[in-house]
Design an enzyme around this catalytic site. Structure first.
Site, PDB file in Angstrom:
ATOM      1  N   TYR A  57       1.091  -0.920  -0.086  1.00 25.88           N
ATOM      2  CA  TYR A  57      -0.032  -0.104  -0.311  1.00 25.88           C
ATOM      3  C   TYR A  57       0.794   1.315  -0.008  1.00 25.88           C
ATOM      4  CZ  TYR A  57       0.027  -0.171   5.648  1.00 25.88           C
ATOM      5  OH  TYR A  57      -0.269  -0.116   6.945  1.00 25.88           O
ATOM      6  N   GLU A  58       0.234   2.379   0.047  1.00 22.43           N
ATOM      7  CA  GLU A  58       0.906   3.513  -0.226  1.00 22.43           C
ATOM      8  C   GLU A  58       1.766   4.098  -1.993  1.00 22.43           C
ATOM      9  OE1 GLU A  58      -1.179   5.540   1.813  1.00 22.43           O
ATOM     10  OE2 GLU A  58       0.257   6.388   0.982  1.00 22.43           O
TER      11      GLU A  58
END
Lengths: 597, 597
Positions: free
Chosen positions: A440-441
């Site tokens: 994620y990110e």
């Protein structure tokens, strides 16, 4: 049951001996951050993380979050009470500006606190973590009215925040997003669409949730040039600041994930929800990136956090479990076998983790300090360098630290043998939780491409050349020092490999962009190794200085020197392999047609 | 939902072009194994694995096994019926001797079938997999009466088997085990104690379960010299072969694990259970190692199997998911974005997996063929070499292939981005299932130590020198061939690094055994890289030959050559890093006292 003990001694070393944070005492934002105060804040934080959050980590993993028929979500047993204590102690705002009720401590102190929270209970830490991202976006891009409406409650922790980017058909490629915003003529918009993977998207911890949502205003251009950012509160806020009507956003589903079960990962359905534009129309990505850069540092630290807590527990097991005899003769001859820490391969896994953890922690904190300087330094030159470094180091911290953090957490699980695979022992959770940090990110492949495709080339390579010059200066100053020789030589080697890879990219990536893409992963890791080699050289020097200045009796400094030497001898040699792969180019990687796989 | 498609084309290439299995047509055990028959068996097997086992993989993960109050265990929905079909089709016995009802196909064919089963449903495959281990131990160490009593039913699949080694306080260090055996004067023993981590320890698939149990006969010596192996059937077997009384062994608990939920991992409590000695008193470990060596090959293959199925699904997603544009200009200009297989870093993860999978598969099969030669060759020289190679390669296959298989499965999960972390998409299961392969059947650190501490030194290093000579001969024969240059050069480099590491060990490990332990992990990986470099050189040569002999129009061979080149350029460079770490010695690894960590 695993436990957690905060690395307070290491923090003290970083703030005092490595960063010399007292140098900045006269700078805005640092006035209240004396070494004593930092110690005190982190000690209090450690107590909370060790005593309240860590015991709930397994509970969160086991129970997960529950979505009810009405779309409401219950967090695991104990989370609500822990969050209440968290808010009452003022933790949400320690790194936020006093203007909106925060304590205004430097980012780097906040980062240390975040590491402890993430080590103790990563899924819990994501609730306030996401709130802090929303805080940053509103602080930097919101109107004064928006700031006054939302920030005091976010800073106090009464409300939390989220980031809404991903849709079922698009994550990395936000240009494809379809959620639409229809202007209502009164300054507000009606937002409709579906967002997925929204961490902390719905829960029972706070009175309100402030969703930051990317959407396309009707008639806006296609692609990334037509994306705007909106505030969409779960409950609309009345003029007097009290909560009004429920907004048209609802949790449609909670995902079943590999880990971070204690955090609610939601499908959020927006059905003509009322939203308010932040910043300019069609400039939503710029505002979102403000959140994402900070978030990426935070995620890099999450990678470290799982490695750190897995290491502690792996170490405890390695000292406790007796099995077999040392290769060089019994070390526990009274007992039926030796503790497994006598076995070199168990040591290898521990030392890999320890030398990575301490190096990576130094690297993240060293970088975060530039975040403070960027914000606060009165010197334009300092701010320029700080901005360059923040931009350059962020993808490395996110990508390298999460890849390695997952690997070392896996190794610490391995120390437990079969018990590591049994959920009851808790090591599996560290690995499963760590796994998301690589995804994620911005998946780590995206970080790597950001590094080679954007950050390296910015301003004619100014940032990376500044970094090389800084390292060269350090090498020049310390080359004659026998006690530092292993560190200086190691740094020279890694930095030489990184520089050669950089030159190769400059010569070969512009003629064939696939060469940049093909090199990106290995370049990012090579960069990480070089950065940690530099950190270890700085830490070795700091340790020798501390020993010379009255610290000779403290075994901590000898431990640092031994751990750093291990990094140079046993971790840094990967740099040559990464360089060879960078220089292999893209030909064999791209040779097969898609249907020939 | 992930799917599975068996690599039949690759099997055909390995049996036909690489191993030239028709050469052995006159050897016992191979007479019935014509290429056509092998094709046919594997095609049938593929249908079963793809159609019956693969669809149950997620079911098994989700439901797990359930232990009831009476100690009985129910397997996941569909497992019982699938096992019935498995037995009716005769799969349990394809690699077993016709003397006890098996089909007597070579081990290497059985191994191909096992890979398909493990890829389709690893947790299911462990039930018959463990049975085969029990079959081997009884076949090689049991009395004629024991063979006649147990083997026909195990070969038919009516009964299954288990291996009982681990106890709560000992796994690797079996010398510590406490389970005791008291002679009853009638040739039987009463077995009492607790065993843990017993895969397939209790279930509802078969009428009886034949437990092979390590225990210490009352009064036997301490340590490994006092361990004996016993047959402890769940139901005692009457003289007429029918089932008698329930024996004193019961499942006390099923472990909650990170993966392989479809297999019941049991705590087994032995309470004066009736057991029968296999082989000699106090020689139980020898007999157990017969099972373990085969089991280790099988576990290496499990590592590959998860990488292989994860790769297939990663590839399908990479072709299907559109996101972003190729760095060299749109490749799908009609659509809103390109399929992500255009991105070099996605390719990197796919090609890493593909070049590992195909190289590792060749290596495992090439080694397994030596297992057949060891058993069947009339030529003593051939049997000697075969025995040497089996012993030398087994820990490499187990350790290297499971470490890398986990890594590549993780990368294939990464290709899915956020969806990879959601259980529904199935990629998490491959990673979680793969994780156990690094741990069980001797943790990989134990494999590495077995390699450097035992296998290398055996017979004055005869095995490893034979291997080096074989590679040198290949290099000598092919050095002038321009088309093979990249493969020959790559092999020369890896083999050079491995040889240097071997020499370093010979010079430094005897004076300080910790140097052997400290080097073991990296030496094992360096060995794996060299073995795969050799396999890729052999496969490249076989592909060129096939192209010259009418196969020029078949894109399969060009695919092999491109994939092999990728391995040499992008995977093999790690060998230099492993060599550097080997040569770093044990000093920095062992520097810290246990309490200074």
């Amino acid at each position: 049951m695993p436990s957690y003990s905060a690395p307070l001694r290491d923090y003290r070393f970083i703030f005092r001996d490595l960063l010399h944070i007292e140098r900045y005492a006269n700078m805005p934002g640092f006035q209240d951050a004396s070494l004593d105060l930092i110690d005190q804040v982190l000690e209090e934080g450690a107590k909370f993380c060790e005593g309240v959050l860590a015991p709930l980590n397994a509970v969160g993993d086991e129970e997960g979050c529950v979505r009810h028929a009405d779309g409401s979500v219950t967090t695991p047993t104990g989370f609500k009470d822990a969050y209440k204590q968290y808010v009452e102690a003022g933790w949400p705002g320690i790194g936020s500006t006093p203007e909106f009720g925060g304590q205004g401590l430097p980012r780097v102190v906040n980062l240390a606190f975040s590491e402890m929270v993430a080590s103790a209970n990563m899924a819990f830490g994501m609730y306030p973590g996401l709130s802090h991202g929303a805080y940053e976006a509103i602080l930097h891009h919101g109107s004064q009215e928006q700031k006054e409406t939302y920030l005091p409650k976010i800073v106090s922790g009464e409300w939390t925040g989220t980031m809404n980017l991903t849709e079922p058909h698009c994550g990395t490629d936000l240009g494809l997003l379809r959620t639409k915003a229809v202007p209502q003529g009164d300054g507000s918009y009606k937002i409709s669409g579906q967002k997925i993977f929204i961490s902390a998207g719905e829960h029972d911890l706070a009175d309100n949730i402030i969703h930051l949502v990317l959407a396309r205003i009707e008639g806006a251009p296609q692609g990334t040039k037509g994306i705007s950012l909106f505030i969409v509160p779960k409950f609309l806020v009345k003029d007097d600041g009290s909560l009004g009507a429920r907004n048209g956003v609802a949790c449609g589903k909670i995902e079943e994930k590999m880990g971070i079960h204690g955090n609610s990962t939601c499908v959020l359905n927006y059905d003509e929800a009322t939203g308010f534009l932040i910043g300019q129309e069609n400039k939503g990505l710029v505002a979102m990136f403000t959140m994402m850069n900070m978030a990426r540092l935070g995620v890099g630290l999450q990678g470290l956090s799982q490695s750190a807590v897995a290491y502690q527990n792996g170490l405890a097991y390695a000292k406790d479990r007796i099995q077999g005899r040392s290769l060089t003769g019994p070390k526990n001859s009274e007992g039926p076998a030796d503790p497994i820490i006598v076995h070199p391969d168990v040591r290898r896994m521990l030392m890999d983790a320890k030398s990575f953890n301490e190096g990576a922690r130094a690297f993240a904190f060293w970088t975060a300090l530039y975040g403070d300087l960027l914000e606060n330094s009165p010197d334009e030159k300092v701010r320029e360098k700080a901005g360059d470094y923040m931009a350059l180091m962020t993808p490395v911290i996110k990508g390298y630290m999460t890849d390695k953090g997952y690997e070392t957490a896996t190794n610490c699980q391995q120390i437990y043998g079969g018990h590591g695979y049994i959920e009851e022992w808790g090591m599996s959770q560290f690995v499963r939780d760590a796994r998301i940090t690589m995804i994620y990110e911005g998946a780590n492949g995206v970080q790597a491409l950001d590094l080679v495709g954007r950050k390296l080339a910015a301003n004619g390579g100014r940032a990376v050349f500044t970094f090389f010059n800084e390292i060269d200066a350090f090498i020049g100053e310390n080359e004659g020092d026998e006690k530092l020789k292993v560190f200086v030589d190691g740094l020279k080697k890694s930095k030489g490999d990184l520089q050669e890879a950089t030159q190769w990219l400059m010569a070969n990536a512009m003629t064939n962009f696939d060469n940049a893409g093909a090199a990106s992963h290995d370049y990012m890791h090579l960069f990480g190794i070089t950065a940690l080699s530099y950190m270890w050289a700085l830490m070795a020097k700091a340790s020798l200085e501390a020993k010379a200045n009255g610290g000779a009796a403290d075994p901590f400094y000898d431990g640092k020197l031994a751990t750093g030497r291990y990094f140079v001898e046993r971790m840094a040699p990967d740099s040559a392999a990464h360089l060879a792969k960078v220089k292999a180019g893209s030909a064999s990687m791209m040779a097969l047609a898609a249907d020939a796989f």
